[in-house]
Every structure is written in structure tokens, then in C-alpha cells.
Design a protein around this motif. Structure first.
Motif, PDB file in Angstrom:
ATOM      1  N   LEU A   1      31.444  29.812  -9.747  1.00 34.62           N
ATOM      2  CA  LEU A   1      30.794  28.516 -10.256  1.00 34.62           C
ATOM      3  C   LEU A   1      32.209  27.800 -10.536  1.00 34.62           C
ATOM      4  O   LEU A   1      32.747  28.563 -11.431  1.00 34.62           O
ATOM      5  N   SER A   2      32.007  26.298 -10.435  1.00 38.67           N
ATOM      6  CA  SER A   2      33.394  25.554 -10.784  1.00 38.67           C
ATOM      7  C   SER A   2      33.238  25.551 -13.061  1.00 38.67           C
ATOM      8  O   SER A   2      32.554  24.891 -12.735  1.00 38.67           O
TER       9      SER A   2
ATOM     10  N   ASN B   1      38.413  22.928  -6.674  1.00 42.80           N
ATOM     11  CA  ASN B   1      38.222  24.705  -5.438  1.00 42.80           C
ATOM     12  C   ASN B   1      39.353  24.526  -5.362  1.00 42.80           C
ATOM     13  O   ASN B   1      39.925  23.394  -4.351  1.00 42.80           O
TER      14      ASN B   1
ATOM     15  N   GLU C   1      29.172  35.379  -3.066  1.00 51.07           N
ATOM     16  CA  GLU C   1      29.455  34.252  -3.465  1.00 51.07           C
ATOM     17  C   GLU C   1      30.347  33.647  -4.676  1.00 51.07           C
ATOM     18  O   GLU C   1      31.294  34.768  -5.060  1.00 51.07           O
ATOM     19  N   GLU C   2      31.624  32.157  -4.869  1.00 51.26           N
ATOM     20  CA  GLU C   2      32.294  31.329  -4.936  1.00 51.26           C
ATOM     21  C   GLU C   2      31.617  31.348  -6.652  1.00 51.26           C
ATOM     22  O   GLU C   2      31.316  31.094  -6.954  1.00 51.26           O
TER      23      GLU C   2
ATOM     24  N   ALA D   1      34.208  21.689  -4.916  1.00 48.96           N
ATOM     25  CA  ALA D   1      33.779  22.550  -5.958  1.00 48.96           C
ATOM     26  C   ALA D   1      32.448  23.225  -5.359  1.00 48.96           C
ATOM     27  O   ALA D   1      32.204  23.413  -4.194  1.00 48.96           O
ATOM     28  N   ASN D   2      32.415  24.374  -6.321  1.00 56.23           N
ATOM     29  CA  ASN D   2      30.602  25.769  -6.070  1.00 56.23           C
ATOM     30  C   ASN D   2      30.003  24.812  -7.352  1.00 56.23           C
ATOM     31  O   ASN D   2      30.705  25.311  -8.431  1.00 56.23           O
ATOM     32  N   TYR D   3      28.697  24.413  -7.189  1.00 59.94           N
ATOM     33  CA  TYR D   3      28.009  24.128  -7.420  1.00 59.94           C
ATOM     34  C   TYR D   3      26.798  25.568  -7.303  1.00 59.94           C
ATOM     35  O   TYR D   3      26.531  27.021  -6.603  1.00 59.94           O
TER      36      TYR D   3
ATOM     37  N   TYR E   1      25.158  24.670  -4.203  1.00 59.47           N
ATOM     38  CA  TYR E   1      26.040  24.677  -2.714  1.00 59.47           C
ATOM     39  C   TYR E   1      27.239  24.908  -2.941  1.00 59.47           C
ATOM     40  O   TYR E   1      27.499  24.511  -4.366  1.00 59.47           O
ATOM     41  N   SER E   2      28.298  24.272  -2.130  1.00 57.20           N
ATOM     42  CA  SER E   2      29.465  24.130  -2.319  1.00 57.20           C
ATOM     43  C   SER E   2      29.953  23.097  -0.957  1.00 57.20           C
ATOM     44  O   SER E   2      29.475  23.186  -0.196  1.00 57.20           O
TER      45      SER E   2
ATOM     46  N   THR F   1      32.019  14.537  -5.647  1.00 58.19           N
ATOM     47  CA  THR F   1      31.013  15.294  -6.097  1.00 58.19           C
ATOM     48  C   THR F   1      30.032  14.917  -4.005  1.00 58.19           C
ATOM     49  O   THR F   1      30.326  13.693  -3.682  1.00 58.19           O
TER      50      THR F   1
ATOM     51  N   THR G   1      33.990  21.462  -0.086  1.00 65.79           N
ATOM     52  CA  THR G   1      35.218  21.379   0.532  1.00 65.79           C
ATOM     53  C   THR G   1      35.369  19.868   1.263  1.00 65.79           C
ATOM     54  O   THR G   1      35.009  19.804   2.158  1.00 65.79           O
TER      55      THR G   1
END
Length: 304
Positions: free
Chosen positions: A113-114, A136, A110-111, A141-143, A146-147, A229, A149
């Protein structure tokens, strides 16, 4: 997000493949398309058509054998996994099979979080961006759940299914509507669900399952807007911090590109407290009018 030429159509092809019950039906669809929509069979001699097909088949066969040999060399000290027949599962949002024979699957890393933009990195005129998230690398954004782009035209939303078994497409329950999105597993509460930021083109939407991650690709209805978002109510990114070079402006048609460049110029002007292109145009028109009518007194006029 940089995608190689070879992988450019993976999402679309995987979406097509998942709607067939094996390799044979998939080939039937492809060769049927060539028969119905092209002159592949009749435009050249039959032997040339076969040679062309075998040429590309052999090329990819060699690559596959080479890749397999390299993998076996790397994994020579690890016992090989049990072999299974190659299958392509039908994509569906209806029904779910029993999962008692499912096996564990390794989740992709996992990346992070923003995070909120640091106050000292805000420029003059960006006070309204305080507390917003830093975009990102994909301008999203990375939540936690979920994320996403984005480009100016498209959105890619990734929802990890955090379970310890291998999920299949027909285990998922996906709802994609113009202003609503829901992702989860059948007979369970949705992982993400709610009203989305703006309207999307549902006819162009598609989703695939990639290593227990639902990947949704949709087109925006308004193709000259950055989304802060996906779901209304989630913490927003600062669209002023988006890097325009990631939006592939060169891929847009002339009219859309001009509109986008004007939008970004006006955004920079507002951030710097300067007049927008429309403000400048109005000022130029008024200046010209004043020059043409020196007999008139404009000293008491209020502009704006």
C-alpha cells in the motif's frame, strides 16, 4: 509502466477477442476487416498474400512451440494440468453463470500500500503536501481495494477480485460513467464504487479481466491534469512528487506539450515561492510601461 512492443495492443485485442465465441469468428472479423478496408487480397497476387500470412503464422508457431518446450522442461516434475479446449469468452456486464464448478485460481502478488510522504522529504513550499501519499512508480497509488497508474492522458485502474474461484468476464458487474465508477461481482456488493475525481471519456473506456483482476483503461477529459486519486474522499497522492519523465511528454502534440511544460514550470515556481510564468509576463509588461513613461510616479502603486 513499461510495456514491450509486442504487448502494446494486448488490452485492446483482448477486449475484441472476448466479444467472439471462439477463434474462428475472431479470424472472420480480422480477415473481413482486411477485405473491406484494405487491398490485401487484390493489391498483390493471391499467392503472395498467402505466403505473407503463412510467413507470420509460421514465425509465431515456432515461438509458441519453443515456449511450450521450455515450460515443459521447467515443469517436467509436476503433473500436467487437465487439458481444456481453447475458448474465448464473450465480454459482458449482464448475467452470470453458476459458479459451483469453478476452480481455485492463483492471485497475482499484491503491491504494498502507498505510504504518506515523510515530513523530512518535503521541500520548502510543500507544507500543503503534508499527510499526502507518495506516488507509486506509475504516478498513482496502491489502496486496499484498488490501485491506479496514470499518464497525463490516461488512467489504468486495477481492482483485484479476492475470491477463491476463477472469475469470468460475464460474472462481473462494471459501471463506467463520466463521473462515477463501480466494480464488483454480480449479485454482490461492489468492491469499489463512488464519484471519481474528474470527468472521463466513456466512449474510450474499456475493461478486461486478467487473472481475477479487473483492469480498466480510460481517457481523461482534461489531458493536462494529474489525478490525486480515483475516488473522491480517498487519501490523495502528492501530485508535486509525480515524476514528469513517466508521462511520455514526447508523445504529446506540440500545443499540448507546451501547455503541460508551462503547467509543470508554474508548479515548481509556486513550490519554491517564486513567480509563475503569468506573473513574470505581467511584471515584464509593467516594467516596459514604466520605462516608456518616466514622467509618471509609480512609487505608491501596489502590485499583485
Amino acid at each position: 509502466m513499461v510495456v514491450s512492443t509486442e504487448e502494446k495492443f494486448d488490452s485492446m485485442l483482448l477486449h475484441i477477442a472476448q466479444q467472439h465465441d471462439g477463434i474462428g469468428p475472431l479470424f472472420d472479423t480480422f480477415f473481413g476487416f482486411l477485405r473491406r478496408k484494405t487491398d490485401f487480397y487484390t493489391g498483390v497476387q493471391q499467392s503472395q498474400a498467402r505466403e505473407l500470412m503463412l510467413k507470420h503464422f509460421n514465425s509465431h508457431l515456432e515461438e509458441a512451440i519453443k515456449a511450450k518446450a521450455e515450460k515443459e522442461e521447467t515443469d517436467r516434475y509436476e503433473p500436467p494440468p487437465p487439458s481444456e479446449p481453447a475458448t474465448i469468452e464473450e465480454i459482458s456486464t449482464e448475467g452470470v453463470k453458476a459458479m459451483d464448478n469453478s476452480r481455485p485460481v492463483k492471485m497475482e502478488s499484491e503491491e504494498p500500500l502507498s505510504k504518506e510522504i515523510e515530513d523530512e522529504k518535503l521541500e520548502e513550499g510543500e507544507e500543503s503536501e503534508q499527510g499526502k501519499l507518495k506516488p507509486n512508480p506509475g504516478n498513482g497509488a496502491n489502496y486496499e481495494h484498488y490501485s491506479f497508474t496514470q499518464t497525463l492522458e490516461e488512467l489504468e485502474i486495477r481492482v483485484p477480485l479476492k475470491v477463491d474461484f476463477k472469475v469470468r468476464s460475464k460474472d462481473c458487474k462494471i459501471t463506467i460513467q463520466e463521473k462515477k465508477l463501480s466494480v464488483g461481482l454480480k449479485n454482490q456488493d461492489p468492491i469499489v464504487s463512488g464519484e471519481i475525481h474528474a470527468k472521463i471519456l466513456t466512449d474510450e473506456a474499456m475493461w478486461v479481466l486478467d487473472s481475477n483482476v479487473v483492469v480498466i483503461t480510460v481517457e481523461k477529459f482534461n489531458k493536462v491534469e494529474w489525478w490525486p486519486t480515483i475516488f473522491k474522499g480517498d487519501k490523495e497522492i502528492s501530485t508535486r512528487k509525480i515524476q514528469p519523465e513517466n508521462s511520455k511528454l514526447s508523445d504529446l502534440d506540440g500545443e499540448t506539450r507546451s501547455m503541460v511544460e508551462k503547467m509543470m514550470y508554474d508548479q515548481r515556481q509556486k513550490a519554491a515561492g517564486l513567480p509563475t510564468s503569468d506573473d513574470q509576463k505581467k511584471a515584464d509588461v509593467m516594467k516596459k510601461f514604466m520605462e516608456q513613461h518616466p514622467e509618471m510616479d509609480f512609487s505608491k502603486c501596489k502590485w499583485g
